[in-house]
Design a protein around this motif. Structure first.
Motif, PDB file in Angstrom:
ATOM      1  N   LEU A  29       0.824  -1.211   0.000  1.00  0.00           N
ATOM      2  CA  LEU A  29       0.000   0.000   0.000  1.00  0.00           C
ATOM      3  C   LEU A  29       0.859   1.263   0.000  1.00  0.00           C
ATOM      4  N   GLU A  30       1.995   1.218   0.674  1.00  0.00           N
ATOM      5  CA  GLU A  30       2.889   2.377   0.690  1.00  0.00           C
ATOM      6  C   GLU A  30       3.411   2.665  -0.722  1.00  0.00           C
ATOM      7  N   ILE A  31       3.803   1.643  -1.430  1.00  0.00           N
ATOM      8  CA  ILE A  31       4.289   1.823  -2.805  1.00  0.00           C
ATOM      9  C   ILE A  31       3.182   2.376  -3.689  1.00  0.00           C
ATOM     10  N   LEU A  32       1.992   1.801  -3.572  1.00  0.00           N
ATOM     11  CA  LEU A  32       0.853   2.256  -4.361  1.00  0.00           C
ATOM     12  C   LEU A  32       0.516   3.714  -4.035  1.00  0.00           C
ATOM     13  N   GLN A  77       0.520   7.151  -6.387  1.00  0.00           N
ATOM     14  CA  GLN A  77      -0.666   7.985  -6.556  1.00  0.00           C
ATOM     15  C   GLN A  77      -0.418   9.425  -6.115  1.00  0.00           C
ATOM     16  N   MET A  78       0.455   9.632  -5.143  1.00  0.00           N
ATOM     17  CA  MET A  78       0.731  10.974  -4.640  1.00  0.00           C
ATOM     18  C   MET A  78       1.789  11.703  -5.456  1.00  0.00           C
ATOM     19  N   ALA A  79       2.399  11.060  -6.398  1.00  0.00           N
ATOM     20  CA  ALA A  79       3.496  11.673  -7.154  1.00  0.00           C
ATOM     21  C   ALA A  79       3.090  12.998  -7.791  1.00  0.00           C
ATOM     22  N   THR A  80       1.877  13.100  -8.261  1.00  0.00           N
ATOM     23  CA  THR A  80       1.427  14.324  -8.935  1.00  0.00           C
ATOM     24  C   THR A  80       0.628  15.243  -8.019  1.00  0.00           C
ATOM     25  N   ASN A  81       0.455  14.871  -6.766  1.00  0.00           N
ATOM     26  CA  ASN A  81      -0.313  15.668  -5.811  1.00  0.00           C
ATOM     27  C   ASN A  81       0.442  16.957  -5.499  1.00  0.00           C
ATOM     28  N   LYS A  82      -0.206  18.086  -5.726  1.00  0.00           N
ATOM     29  CA  LYS A  82       0.419  19.385  -5.493  1.00  0.00           C
ATOM     30  C   LYS A  82       0.148  19.912  -4.075  1.00  0.00           C
ATOM     31  N   ILE A 131       0.277  18.147  -1.091  1.00  0.00           N
ATOM     32  CA  ILE A 131       1.212  17.610  -0.104  1.00  0.00           C
ATOM     33  C   ILE A 131       2.627  18.013  -0.501  1.00  0.00           C
ATOM     34  N   PRO A 132       3.360  18.662   0.415  1.00  0.00           N
ATOM     35  CA  PRO A 132       4.751  19.032   0.104  1.00  0.00           C
ATOM     36  C   PRO A 132       5.601  17.793  -0.171  1.00  0.00           C
ATOM     37  N   GLU A 133       6.572  17.923  -1.046  1.00  0.00           N
ATOM     38  CA  GLU A 133       7.439  16.799  -1.435  1.00  0.00           C
ATOM     39  C   GLU A 133       8.089  16.139  -0.219  1.00  0.00           C
ATOM     40  N   ARG A 134       8.497  16.943   0.751  1.00  0.00           N
ATOM     41  CA  ARG A 134       9.189  16.390   1.923  1.00  0.00           C
ATOM     42  C   ARG A 134       8.268  15.519   2.774  1.00  0.00           C
ATOM     43  N   ASP A 135       6.946  15.745   2.682  1.00  0.00           N
ATOM     44  CA  ASP A 135       5.990  14.982   3.499  1.00  0.00           C
ATOM     45  C   ASP A 135       5.380  13.787   2.772  1.00  0.00           C
ATOM     46  N   LYS A 136       5.593  13.674   1.479  1.00  0.00           N
ATOM     47  CA  LYS A 136       4.964  12.590   0.720  1.00  0.00           C
ATOM     48  C   LYS A 136       5.379  11.196   1.195  1.00  0.00           C
ATOM     49  N   PRO A 137       6.665  10.921   1.413  1.00  0.00           N
ATOM     50  CA  PRO A 137       7.028   9.573   1.878  1.00  0.00           C
ATOM     51  C   PRO A 137       6.410   9.227   3.234  1.00  0.00           C
ATOM     52  N   ARG A 138       6.441  10.171   4.173  1.00  0.00           N
ATOM     53  CA  ARG A 138       5.861   9.927   5.491  1.00  0.00           C
ATOM     54  C   ARG A 138       4.359   9.762   5.409  1.00  0.00           C
ATOM     55  N   THR A 139       3.710  10.548   4.550  1.00  0.00           N
ATOM     56  CA  THR A 139       2.257  10.457   4.400  1.00  0.00           C
ATOM     57  C   THR A 139       1.874   9.099   3.837  1.00  0.00           C
ATOM     58  N   ALA A 140       2.608   8.633   2.841  1.00  0.00           N
ATOM     59  CA  ALA A 140       2.328   7.316   2.255  1.00  0.00           C
ATOM     60  C   ALA A 140       2.505   6.217   3.294  1.00  0.00           C
ATOM     61  N   GLN A 141       3.575   6.301   4.060  1.00  0.00           N
ATOM     62  CA  GLN A 141       3.828   5.288   5.088  1.00  0.00           C
ATOM     63  C   GLN A 141       2.768   5.354   6.184  1.00  0.00           C
ATOM     64  N   PRO A 161      -4.117  16.397   8.067  1.00  0.00           N
ATOM     65  CA  PRO A 161      -4.665  17.317   7.039  1.00  0.00           C
ATOM     66  C   PRO A 161      -4.387  16.838   5.612  1.00  0.00           C
ATOM     67  N   TYR A 162      -3.343  16.071   5.405  1.00  0.00           N
ATOM     68  CA  TYR A 162      -3.029  15.541   4.068  1.00  0.00           C
ATOM     69  C   TYR A 162      -3.810  14.265   3.781  1.00  0.00           C
ATOM     70  N   VAL A 163      -4.021  13.451   4.806  1.00  0.00           N
ATOM     71  CA  VAL A 163      -4.642  12.135   4.617  1.00  0.00           C
ATOM     72  C   VAL A 163      -6.153  12.249   4.464  1.00  0.00           C
ATOM     73  N   GLU A 164      -6.789  13.059   5.292  1.00  0.00           N
ATOM     74  CA  GLU A 164      -8.257  13.129   5.296  1.00  0.00           C
ATOM     75  C   GLU A 164      -8.867  13.465   3.939  1.00  0.00           C
ATOM     76  N   PRO A 165      -8.335  14.451   3.201  1.00  0.00           N
ATOM     77  CA  PRO A 165      -8.928  14.742   1.888  1.00  0.00           C
ATOM     78  C   PRO A 165      -8.756  13.625   0.851  1.00  0.00           C
ATOM     79  N   MET A 166      -7.888  12.673   1.123  1.00  0.00           N
ATOM     80  CA  MET A 166      -7.659  11.592   0.157  1.00  0.00           C
ATOM     81  C   MET A 166      -8.858  10.646   0.071  1.00  0.00           C
ATOM     82  N   PHE A 167      -9.737  10.709   1.064  1.00  0.00           N
ATOM     83  CA  PHE A 167     -10.915   9.831   1.077  1.00  0.00           C
ATOM     84  C   PHE A 167     -12.107  10.606   0.649  1.00  0.00           C
TER      85      PHE A 167
END
Length: 179
Positions: free
Chosen positions: A85-88, A92-97, A99-109, A173-179
């Motif tokens: 799920l982290e990889i997936l 999916q977040m690669a193009t998300n504007k 979420i800041p780039e520095r937070d994307k790995p932590r958000t995915a995890q 704040p980054y995770v909640e809007p994803m649903f």
């Protein structure tokens, strides 16, 4: 003389003759082995192929772990599913504007761990096997655990949001809007 200008004497070349043969490091030996095994054009694409190989190794971890032994095996079905799920999620977040780039790995995890937190280990293992095509697809299992939304599955949504609030409240704040 050889092509590089060094003297050739027996099996040794120029500067290596005076000081004895230098031992090649592991990187040089790996590059030499790859050059022998891979087609000529492939070493040029190797810098791009290595990250892809890492992703494939993570996704196919169960297969590789079985070949390499128990030291490489994920400890549970939840761990394997969290990695999948982290990889997936990262893809999916690669193009998300938002979420800041520095937070994307932590958000995915964080999101991956929150999703798997309440899934029984056996079900998580089956879901991971389904993702990696080692098990037949089970729509009911997927719907039960991976349907997460305020309207579609409010109870499951609340489980995941509670896990996010507990484990990584700064990322909510980054995770909640994803649903």
């Amino acid at each position: 003389m050889n092509a590089t200008g060094g003297r050739v004497s027996g099996n040794r070349v120029g500067a290596d003759q005076a000081g004895g043969m230098r031992r090649a490091g592991p990187g040089a030996m790996a590059a030499t082995l790859l050059a022998l095994v891979l087609p000529p054009a492939l070493p040029l694409a190797l810098p791009l192929a290595l990250p892809l190989a890492l992703v494939l190794a993570l996704v196919l971890g169960g297969v590789l772990a079985g070949a390499a032994g128990p030291a490489w095996a994920a400890s549970s079905g939840r761990d394997r599913l969290a990695v999948d799920l982290e990889i997936l999620t990262k893809q999916q977040m690669a193009t998300n504007k938002v979420i800041p780039e520095r937070d994307k790995p932590r958000t995915a995890q964080c999101l991956a761990r929150a999703i798997v937190a309440d899934i029984p280990d056996a079900d998580a293992g089956k879901l991971s096997d389904m993702f990696n095509r080692r098990a037949p697809f089970d729509k009911a299992l997927e719907v039960k655990w991976l349907t997460i939304g305020k309207k579609e599955a409010p109870a499951r949504y609340q489980q995941v949001i509670n896990a996010v609030q507990k484990n990584c409240p700064d990322l909510e704040p980054y995770v909640e809007p994803m649903f």
